[in-house]
Design a protein around this motif. Structure first.
Motif, PDB file in Angstrom:
ATOM      1  N   CYS A 124       0.804  -1.142  -0.052  1.00  0.00           N
ATOM      2  CA  CYS A 124       0.148  -0.006  -0.031  1.00  0.00           C
ATOM      3  C   CYS A 124       0.976   1.368  -0.227  1.00  0.00           C
ATOM      4  O   CYS A 124       0.593   2.211  -0.893  1.00  0.00           O
ATOM      5  CB  CYS A 124      -1.084   0.041   1.265  1.00  0.00           C
ATOM      6  N   ILE A 163      -8.112   4.695  -4.054  1.00  0.00           N
ATOM      7  CA  ILE A 163      -7.362   3.262  -4.323  1.00  0.00           C
ATOM      8  C   ILE A 163      -6.990   2.763  -3.268  1.00  0.00           C
ATOM      9  O   ILE A 163      -6.976   1.669  -2.962  1.00  0.00           O
ATOM     10  CB  ILE A 163      -6.580   3.402  -5.659  1.00  0.00           C
ATOM     11  N   ILE A 184      -9.312   1.646  -0.609  1.00  0.00           N
ATOM     12  CA  ILE A 184     -10.005   0.433  -0.635  1.00  0.00           C
ATOM     13  C   ILE A 184      -8.687  -0.795  -0.557  1.00  0.00           C
ATOM     14  O   ILE A 184      -8.944  -1.693   0.059  1.00  0.00           O
ATOM     15  CB  ILE A 184     -10.113   0.112  -2.269  1.00  0.00           C
ATOM     16  N   ALA A 185      -7.504  -0.360  -0.946  1.00  0.00           N
ATOM     17  CA  ALA A 185      -6.380  -1.253  -0.506  1.00  0.00           C
ATOM     18  C   ALA A 185      -6.309  -1.759   0.834  1.00  0.00           C
ATOM     19  O   ALA A 185      -5.976  -2.681   1.333  1.00  0.00           O
ATOM     20  CB  ALA A 185      -5.001  -1.021  -1.098  1.00  0.00           C
ATOM     21  N   LEU A 194      -9.043  -3.613   2.353  1.00  0.00           N
ATOM     22  CA  LEU A 194      -8.869  -5.146   2.066  1.00  0.00           C
ATOM     23  C   LEU A 194      -7.939  -5.773   3.051  1.00  0.00           C
ATOM     24  O   LEU A 194      -7.985  -6.725   3.458  1.00  0.00           O
ATOM     25  CB  LEU A 194      -8.628  -5.336   0.559  1.00  0.00           C
ATOM     26  N   THR A 195      -6.715  -4.851   3.127  1.00  0.00           N
ATOM     27  CA  THR A 195      -5.825  -5.357   4.155  1.00  0.00           C
ATOM     28  C   THR A 195      -6.235  -6.107   5.504  1.00  0.00           C
ATOM     29  O   THR A 195      -5.987  -6.762   6.032  1.00  0.00           O
ATOM     30  CB  THR A 195      -4.607  -4.661   4.123  1.00  0.00           C
TER      31      THR A 195
END
Lengths: 505, 116
Positions: B31, B85, B88-89, B92-93
């Motif tokens: 990230c 972006i 979102i990353a 998700l992590t």
């Protein structure tokens, strides 16, 4: 001024907000709201496509600011073809989802995400501005990651992260290409970049072209940049995989072709790039089909099949670029024919596969033994679509592969198309034999409590599969539509003309 | 000269981000690498807009040279997209860490293969 080019983006964006609102206030009406939004969007897309197909290109300057100051949107016959595919996609995906019965939080959110995803794809199709294109590509990425990771299964989050990494590299390369073209031409308006393209320094033109091919190569799954696709489609599930593969992938193919032909003028300035695409297309066909043949999971098998079929499209595109001039129209039309056919076939395969996987609660091919007898409608749709995608005469899949083969100037690509057809016959045939086995296992799991009688879903996939089969017998009607669309790409006067007139207003 | 130096710096920063993204196994570090890559594009866009002695393009304001405001608008948009972006990353992590107790992407590949 005709507002259709901007409405194809505004309606689904507003619709996504409406779906979220209805989901909060009256969750029972969420599917109805999603269907209404999809119907309104599809109607607008068809209206815009009709205007683009039957008349001169439709130009729209946002806020009446003309390029290069403002953002231009445009619908010509080439983009009109893809708008038609989007119209089919949004409406069909809304109809298929009505009976999903999934009431989880993420499933509820996915209706709004799908509307936003189709808004982004529509934006990619109508924009005539490079940076605007980048924004719509990123919006489509964000929506697709949301759809991939929407399941509660944590493996979806891992697959979403892998897809996001691939999309980040792809987005970075696209932004790099936009930056290079801006530095070289002083504008991001496609018609103005196209005018300056033949005079660009060779190294800048080459850098921008390479960045665009790799960027969209990641999106469409060019080997070896396809690594994220099978994992992602598997984690996303068949409903979303159909949307990503049948519709999202095709719009990224559109963006690649539009950029190569229009702003970059590649057939004139850099024709050698099409020889590279020809090789990549053949590698995609052989790799995709070979991997599909050894795959033991139905969803991943279909994902590898998509990778192979991108190769067929590229063969048509490469032939067009290498021929050049007005003769390229026939090769582009062949590529577009296969694009349209793959959209119908792959959506039918994924959505009919959804029912089969749902009943057996597994996507492993060996676990689907005898499943055909429990879902006859779905297996009929799957088989029809499989016949078409293999390329059995007289289906649409056969016709499109035939036209792509006829457009080739060498024997090797034709042999690769033949080899791909034989390999796909093996793995689809193997699945059909397993699914129709007469001795289903004794301990078939109990049917999932949700969505036990999806009549509408079966009707939609049957309609898509029958359309894929019948297109092969209606090639006279289909051909005129395809040639008109191909002329939009090859004969750029249709696209450039209105933009330059608009500039002078 | 100034512009070339800025482009070279941006290219260096991009290379660092790309190297980190392709070599790191930890999702948080990936990230961070994504964020570094985004920054390099903002630097490049600002460099592209640089005009020696250029004035801001304000209506009624007279100057010999004006700076094109387009790259600045693009840079602002790129920052917003990059932030989206990255959010979102990271989300998700967090989701992955809560389930698997690790953010090592190589170990997660093995774990998810066993799950499927």
């Amino acid at each position: 001024m005709n507002h259709l080019p901007v409405l194809v983006v505004v309606i689904p964006v507003a619709g996504a907000f409406l779906i979220s609102l209805v989901d909060t206030v009256r969750p029972a009406f969420k599917s109805t709201a999603a269907l209404l939004v999809a119907t309104a969007h599809s109607t607008t897309l068809v209206a815009a496509a009709y205007r683009g197909m039957t008349g001169p290109a439709l130009l729209y300057s946002v806020g009446e600011w003309i390029a290069p100051v403002g953002i231009s949107l445009m619908v010509d016959s080439f983009s009109a073809f893809f708008l038609l595919l989007l119209a089919i996609g949004h409406l069909a995906s809304a109809l298929v989802r009505i009976e999903s019965g999934d009431r989880s939080e993420w499933a509820r959110k996915s209706a709004a995400l799908i509307a936003l995803f189709f808004a982004a794809l529509s934006g990619i199709t109508v924009t005539a501005d490079l940076f605007n294109l980048f924004i719509f590509v990123e919006l489509a990425t964000v929506c697709s990651i949301g759809l991939i990771a929407r399941k509660r299964h944590p493996g979806s989050a891992v697959a979403g992260f892998v897809a996001l990494m691939a999309a980040t590299i792809s987005g970075a390369l696209l932004l790099f290409a936009v930056l290079v073209l801006y530095v070289a031409t002083g504008t991001v308006a496609m018609p103005l970049v196209a005018q300056a393209a033949p005079d660009l320094p060779a190294h800048l033109h080459g850098m921008a072209t390479a960045a665009i091919i790799v960027s969209f190569g990641i999106k469409i799954g060019l080997v070896p940049m396809h690594f994220w696709q099978p994992r992602t489609y598997h984690a996303a599930g068949t409903t979303v995989a159909a949307i990503l593969s049948a519709f999202g992938l095709k719009i990224h193919v559109y963006a690649l072709l539009r950029l190569l032909w229009f702003p970059l003028q590649a057939p004139v300035v850099l024709p050698g790039v099409y020889s590279i695409l020809l090789v990549m297309g053949m590698v995609n066909i052989l790799t995709g089909h070979s991997m599909a043949m050894i795959e033991r999971n139905l969803v991943r098998m279909l994902a590898f099949s998509s990778i192979a079929h991108v190769g067929y499209i590229l063969l048509g595109v490469a032939a067009a670029g290498r021929i050049g001039g007005s003769a390229a129209v026939y090769a582009v039309a062949a590529a577009l024919f296969h694009t349209g056919m793959h959209t119908l076939m792959k959506s039918a395969l994924f959505w009919s596969g959804h029912r089969l996987i749902h009943l057996s609660r597994s996507s492993r091919i060996m676990d689907l033994g005898g499943i055909a007898w429990r879902a006859p409608g779905s297996i009929i749709a799957f088989s029809l679509a499989a016949l078409a995608i293999i390329g059995i005469p007289p289906t649409g899949g056969f016709a499109s592969k035939w036209f792509v083969a006829m457009a080739q100037q060498a024997l090797l690509p034709v042999l690769v198309i033949g080899a791909g057809t034989v390999i796909s016959l093996v793995y689809y045939g193997r699945f059909f034999l397993i699914a129709t086995r007469r001795d289903p296992p004794d301990s078939f799991p109990a049917p999932h409590p949700l969505s036990l009688r999806p009549r509408l879903q079966t009707a939609v996939v049957l309609a898509l599969a029958v359309a894929a089969v019948m297109a092969g017998t209606r090639d006279v009607q289909v051909r005129s539509l395809l040639l008109r669309a191909a002329e939009g790409l090859v004969d750029q006067a249709d696209f450039v003309g209105p933009a330059l007139i608009g500039r002078g207003r | 000269m100034m512009q070339t130096a800025a482009y070279l710096t941006a290219a260096g920063v991009f290379a660092i981000g790309l190297y980190g993204m392709l070599t790191q196994r930890d999702m948080i570090k990936i990230c961070i690498s994504i964020s570094i890559m985004d920054s390099s594009f903002v630097m490049a866009l600002v460099a592209a807009a640089y005009v020696p002695g250029g004035a801001a393009p304000i209506a009624g304001f007279e100057a010999l040279r004006f700076v094109d405001p387009l790259p600045h608008a693009l840079a602002l948009t790129a920052i917003v997209i990059g932030a989206g972006i990255l959010a979102i990353a990271l989300a998700l992590t967090v989701a992955v860490y809560r389930h698997y107790g690790t953010t090592d992407i190589a170990r997660l590949f093995i774990a998810t293969r066993e799950d499927s």
